[in-house]
Design an enzyme around this catalytic site. Structure first.
Site, PDB file in Angstrom:
ATOM      1  N   GLU A  31       4.812 -58.621   2.522  1.00 30.61           N
ATOM      2  CA  GLU A  31       4.847 -57.796   1.305  1.00 30.61           C
ATOM      3  C   GLU A  31       3.468 -57.691   0.666  1.00 30.61           C
ATOM      4  O   GLU A  31       3.307 -57.850  -0.549  1.00 30.61           O
ATOM      5  CB  GLU A  31       5.883 -58.359   0.316  1.00 30.61           C
ATOM      6  CG  GLU A  31       7.279 -58.396   0.916  1.00 30.61           C
ATOM      7  CD  GLU A  31       8.388 -58.779  -0.046  1.00 30.61           C
ATOM      8  OE1 GLU A  31       8.123 -59.542  -0.990  1.00 30.61           O
ATOM      9  OE2 GLU A  31       9.534 -58.316   0.156  1.00 30.61           O
ATOM     10  N   ASP A  55      17.263 -60.208   3.130  1.00 32.62           N
ATOM     11  CA  ASP A  55      16.704 -60.689   1.863  1.00 32.62           C
ATOM     12  C   ASP A  55      17.814 -60.863   0.829  1.00 32.62           C
ATOM     13  O   ASP A  55      17.926 -60.053  -0.088  1.00 32.62           O
ATOM     14  CB  ASP A  55      15.669 -59.666   1.357  1.00 32.62           C
ATOM     15  CG  ASP A  55      14.922 -60.174   0.141  1.00 32.62           C
ATOM     16  OD1 ASP A  55      15.005 -61.377  -0.146  1.00 32.62           O
ATOM     17  OD2 ASP A  55      14.242 -59.346  -0.517  1.00 32.62           O
ATOM     18  N   GLU A 101      18.954 -62.308  -8.146  1.00 31.06           N
ATOM     19  CA  GLU A 101      18.183 -61.065  -7.995  1.00 31.06           C
ATOM     20  C   GLU A 101      19.055 -59.878  -7.597  1.00 31.06           C
ATOM     21  O   GLU A 101      18.995 -58.819  -8.216  1.00 31.06           O
ATOM     22  CB  GLU A 101      17.083 -61.288  -6.951  1.00 31.06           C
ATOM     23  CG  GLU A 101      16.338 -60.021  -6.599  1.00 31.06           C
ATOM     24  CD  GLU A 101      15.227 -60.235  -5.585  1.00 31.06           C
ATOM     25  OE1 GLU A 101      14.968 -61.395  -5.197  1.00 31.06           O
ATOM     26  OE2 GLU A 101      14.604 -59.229  -5.193  1.00 31.06           O
TER      27      GLU A 101
HETATM   28  C1  GCV Z   1       8.519 -63.346  -4.680  1.00 32.00           C
HETATM   29  C2  GCV Z   1      12.007 -60.242  -2.243  1.00 32.00           C
HETATM   30  C3  GCV Z   1      11.855 -60.210  -3.726  1.00 32.00           C
HETATM   31  C4  GCV Z   1      10.421 -60.499  -4.144  1.00 32.00           C
HETATM   32  C5  GCV Z   1      10.038 -61.860  -3.578  1.00 32.00           C
HETATM   33  C6  GCV Z   1      10.193 -61.812  -2.071  1.00 32.00           C
HETATM   34  C7  GCV Z   1       9.905 -63.152  -1.438  1.00 32.00           C
HETATM   35  O1  GCV Z   1      11.329 -59.193  -1.662  1.00 32.00           O
HETATM   36  O2  GCV Z   1      12.264 -58.978  -4.192  1.00 32.00           O
HETATM   37  O3  GCV Z   1      10.366 -60.490  -5.521  1.00 32.00           O
HETATM   38  O4  GCV Z   1       8.707 -62.181  -3.917  1.00 32.00           O
HETATM   39  O5  GCV Z   1      11.519 -61.472  -1.744  1.00 32.00           O
HETATM   40  O6  GCV Z   1      10.865 -63.865  -1.200  1.00 32.00           O
HETATM   41  O7  GCV Z   1       8.763 -63.458  -1.187  1.00 32.00           O
END
Ligand code: GCV
Length: 833
Positions: free
Chosen positions: A303, A382, A410
């Site tokens: 990411e 995820d 989340e």
């Molecule tokens: C901290 C997902 C979440 C992100 C998170 C990522 C991760 O994409 O939306 O906010 O980043 O996972 O676990 O690194």
């Protein structure tokens, strides 16, 4: 459940007592006074003195906790002593201290690190452990047993943790915000520094310790490199000191490019000797400030985070350079397996994000240092509402693993909805990956048992905040509780966990226990039903706030959460035969089950296969009918939760009763919104009607855009399914009103007003029938959007309104700043009360 209650004591116990208002801050450690005299008297023989055989901070915490617990539950203040008195005592000592201090004490069979044993001898009550932490855990177990009213003879307890690693991660940013945190701002940081007041950190450490959690990484995995800069280390040391008293090792997330970003090097290449030296020096400096640091968490090449690919190096190169620096200090590195390309070509039907973790790590098995753990999310995508267990757990044989479970909600309503995640985690943990023949569940693989790994365990992403109740919703605390209990003993059942939690957190009252347990235990299935049944994944805005509904947000982009629903069919083909080949990452017995359309479980069908809407499930229903029905079932269950909770009025203290009621009312409205949005989307896309006629039909509904509007203008809502009729009325030229004439029969009705509560203003609404004001409210809730969409959509119910044919129903909206007092519809239903 052990309980020594007689009929008499049960009756005595539940006579009405005045409930004290609670904030939820003490969570399951309230130590509520045991009102039942008989039960309380059952502990009358326990000694009146507590002796702690060491003055270590952990033993002091244990002693103080015991005193606090006894005072709260039994109304008795234990006397503290440091040597054995001339009377019976509660003895707190490690096994080795016990041998020296009380040579006559029973012999303790060897226990794993952090294990404990509680022994009731004729005279003493001994709480002993392999180390100080074990003693502390023993004290918490003793207090829990007393609160649950186990009989005194049942207080002989012996336990060992299932895995050495039982950590939480917090995604806190140094500026005080929390990525995916829903309980307020950070308890650790504020304005790029550690907070002056660390009281909440102390309270949190206590909660964690009560569950046996022994490590906490305090900052976001999207790490700010400054966290390990020289000026920050004394600040970290303050937090470490607090954690130390509760047996918790501090850890931090580090940015892999730190050697360049804060180290002054022109590289962060893990194979460059200058980089290795930098990590060694930096780690030495950190351990001087925090000698018992647990280690680091690293998110790299994921990411947008920089990683070893910048130098064409492997993840093992990256992890090992840091691991070598940590090893002399006994530090661990948790290298995240969450590595994937978020720019994948969605048109290529062979591309698949679910494959990524396995594809990236399998070739490196056996090349990671012994103090590296690959931290793997429980599913391959995820934290979606339903995912299979990640095949990577069963594939790595020569690498330490830790399973990452997400406690913060989340993708689960962000603490505005009640979703008890333990049944979901249990499915993953108990799933047999056949890694070494049958009998290799994920929990054993993650804990390092299957392949005899030196380390392994559990990591929960917790993200508590400064809100008094930590998460923004008292019911969400059950997920932290459950995580900790499972990390200690994953063989506990969801039923055992929730039963303990409810009794400790609310009360022993049978109605309270029955109602809360049943809401919590069914809540995952309920949420799944209306947000993503059959393995569709959560149909939320995956490129935005992960909160509202947006069926196509996953499609036509590189993020790879595709469900590939179109006019013909739905689901990701992950088969080996015709799809992405993901299923081939499982060992043959598991792969065979998922590959076969007839053997694949219904709840994962669309995760594994692309099928026509008319495909018939094991249940005998077609896929499309199941989508429709699941949404109606989910919304009906969420509506029931409100009624069930209302039955606890007066049985739960008022502040928590009202706060949870408000969450459940929101949830019932949200479930209805999801139901209508998803079902309308599939109805329109598939063209196949709901055989019960419900999808697409909204009895009693009057769209705002069809009402007589003054000052309001009609706007298109995006995505189109986010509002009923795809349109809303937005107040652009105040004063604004929406009017309709009621033409039904005379009677009592409930009026449901669906409106939009954006987060950039506090609009006001008034509901009138004729000239009579029926209800008024403000749109002041906390939703994660400034837009008129499904995330801001919410509802108000005016119950029991008398309507006569010809009545004018009018809603007046007063906008505030950019928020436009927007309206979606009014629904008129027969009154339910
Ligand atoms: C901290 C997902 C979440 C992100 C998170 C990522 C991760 O994409 O939306 O906010 O980043 O996972 O676990 O690194």
């Amino acid at each position: 459940m052990k309980c020594a209650l007689t009929f008499v004591c049960i009756t005595a116990m539940f006579l009405p007592v005045k409930l004290t208002a609670e904030t939820g801050h003490d969570a399951w450690l309230r130590y509520a006074y045991i009102n039942d005299t008989v039960a309380r008297e059952g502990y009358a023989d326990l000694p009146a003195v507590v002796v702690g055989f060491a003055n270590s901070p952990v033993i002091v915490s244990a002693r103080e906790e015991l005193i606090r617990g006894f005072r709260g539950m039994l109304g008795r203040t234990l006397r503290a002593a440091s040597t054995l008195p001339n009377e019976p005592a509660i003895v707190l000592a490690t096994i080795s201290d016990l041998r020296a201090a009380l040579p006559g004490a029973p012999r303790i069979a060897p226990l794993a690190e952090d294990g404990f044993q509680i022994i009731r001898t004729g005279r003493e009550l001994i709480v002993t452990g392999t180390n100080d932490r074990g003693v502390l855990y023993g004290v918490f177990a003793l207090l829990r047993a007393i609160e649950l009213q186990w009989s005194e003879s049942e207080l002989n307890i012996r336990e060992e943790p299932y895995a050495p690693v039982r950590w939480v991660n917090e995604w806190d940013n140094l500026d005080g915000t929390i990525e995916r945190g829903y309980g307020g701002r950070s308890i650790f940081f504020e304005n790029d520094n550690v907070r002056a007041d660390l009281g909440p950190v102390r309270d949190y450490a206590r909660l964690l310790a009560s569950l046996g959690i022994n490590g906490c990484a305090i900052n976001n995995v999207n790490a700010n490199p400054r966290v390990v800069s020289a000026e920050f280390l004394p600040q970290l040391a303050r937090i470490a000191e607090i954690f130390r008293a509760w047996g918790i090792r501090l850890a931090v997330s580090v940015d892999f490019s730190s050697p360049q970003r804060i180290g002054g090097l022109d590289t962060f290449d893990p194979l460059d000797s200058r980089v290795a030296t930098w990590w060694k020096t930096k780690v030495g400096e950190i351990y001087r400030a925090v000698p018992d640091l647990g280690g680091f968490v690293v998110k790299a090449d994921s990411e947008g985070r920089l990683g070893p690919s910048a130098y064409k190096r492997t993840h093992a190169d990256a992890a090992n350079v840091i691991a070598r620096a940590l090893a002399p200090h006994h530090g661990l590195i948790f290298y995240r397996g969450f590595v994937y390309d978020h720019h994948m070509d969605w048109r290529n039907l062979k591309n698949d994000r679910a494959r990524a973790a396995y594809d990236n790590f399998i070739k490196l098995d056996g090349t990671f240092a012994d103090n590296v753990l690959v931290q793997i999310k429980h599913g391959p995508i995820d934290f979606q509402v339903r995912e299979p267990a990640s095949p990577l757990f069963g594939a790595l044989e020569k690498t330490n693993e830790a399973i990452e479970l997400q406690i913060t909600q989340e993708y689960f309503g962000q603490a505005r909805q009640v979703v008890f995640l333990i049944p979901m985690w249990k499915e993953a943990l108990d799933f047999d990956l056949h890694a070494h023949g049958a009998g290799t569940p994920v929990k054993a693989l993650a804990a390092g048992k299957t392949f005899n790994r030196p380390s392994g365990g559990f990591v929960g992403v917790s993200n508590v905040g400064l809100d008094a109740n930590w998460f923004g919703n008292d019911m969400s605390q059950a997920n932290l509780y459950g995580f900790g209990r499972l990390a200690w003993n994953p063989n506990l059942t969801s039923e055992q966990i929730i039963d303990e939690w409810t009794r400790l957190t609310f009360s022993q009252g049978p109605e309270v226990v029955k109602t809360i347990n049943s809401v919590q235990l069914s809540s995952w299935r309920t949420f799944e039903n209306y947000t993503g049944p059959l393995g569709l994944q959560t149909l939320t805005d995956i490129v935005g706030n992960h909160f509202g509904v947006a069926v196509e947000a996953s499609e036509r982009n590189g993020w790879g959460q595709w469900h590939r629903a179109d006019e013909q069919g739905v689901g990701m083909d992950r088969t080996v035969a015709t799809g992405t080949g993901y299923i081939g990452q499982y060992r043959p017995p598991v792969a065979k089950m998922y590959e076969s359309l007839t053997e694949c479980p219904d709840e994962l069908l669309l995760f594994m296969h692309h099928v026509p809407y008319t495909h018939v499930l094991h249940s005998g229903k077609t896929v499309i009918q199941q989508i429709y029905d699941a949404h109606y079932d989910g919304a009906a269950a969420a509506a029931r939760y409100v009624k069930e909770w209302e039955s606890l009025n007066g049985r739960v203290d008022e502040p928590r009763y009202l706060a949870i009621l408000a969450h459940l009312q929101y949830q019932a409205g949200a479930a209805e919104l999801w139901r209508d949005a998803v079902n309308t989307w599939f109805l329109r896309t598939s063209g196949i009607p709901d055989r019960t006629g419900r999808a697409g039909s909204f009895p009693g509904r009057h769209e705002a855009e069809a009402m007589k509007l003054t000052g309001y203008s009609v706007v298109d809502v995006k995505p189109w399914e986010a509002a009923s009729g795809s349109k809303a009325a937005s107040c652009t030229a105040p004063p604004c009103a929406a009017r309709m004439r009621y033409d039904g029969t005379a009677g009592w009705y409930d009026l449901y007003v669906r409106y939009f509560d954006q987060n950039d203003g506090v609009s006001r609404y008034r509901l009138l029938v004729g000239s009579q004001l029926i209800d008024e409210w403000t749109a002041a809730d906390r939703f994660p959007t400034r837009r008129i969409d499904s995330s801001s959509s919410t509802r108000r119910i005016a119950a029991g309104v008398a309507l006569r044919p010809g009545d004018e129903i009018r809603i007046e909206g007063v906008p505030d700043g950019p928020e436009t007092a927007a309206l979606d519809y009014i629904e008129i239903h027969q009154a339910t009360k």
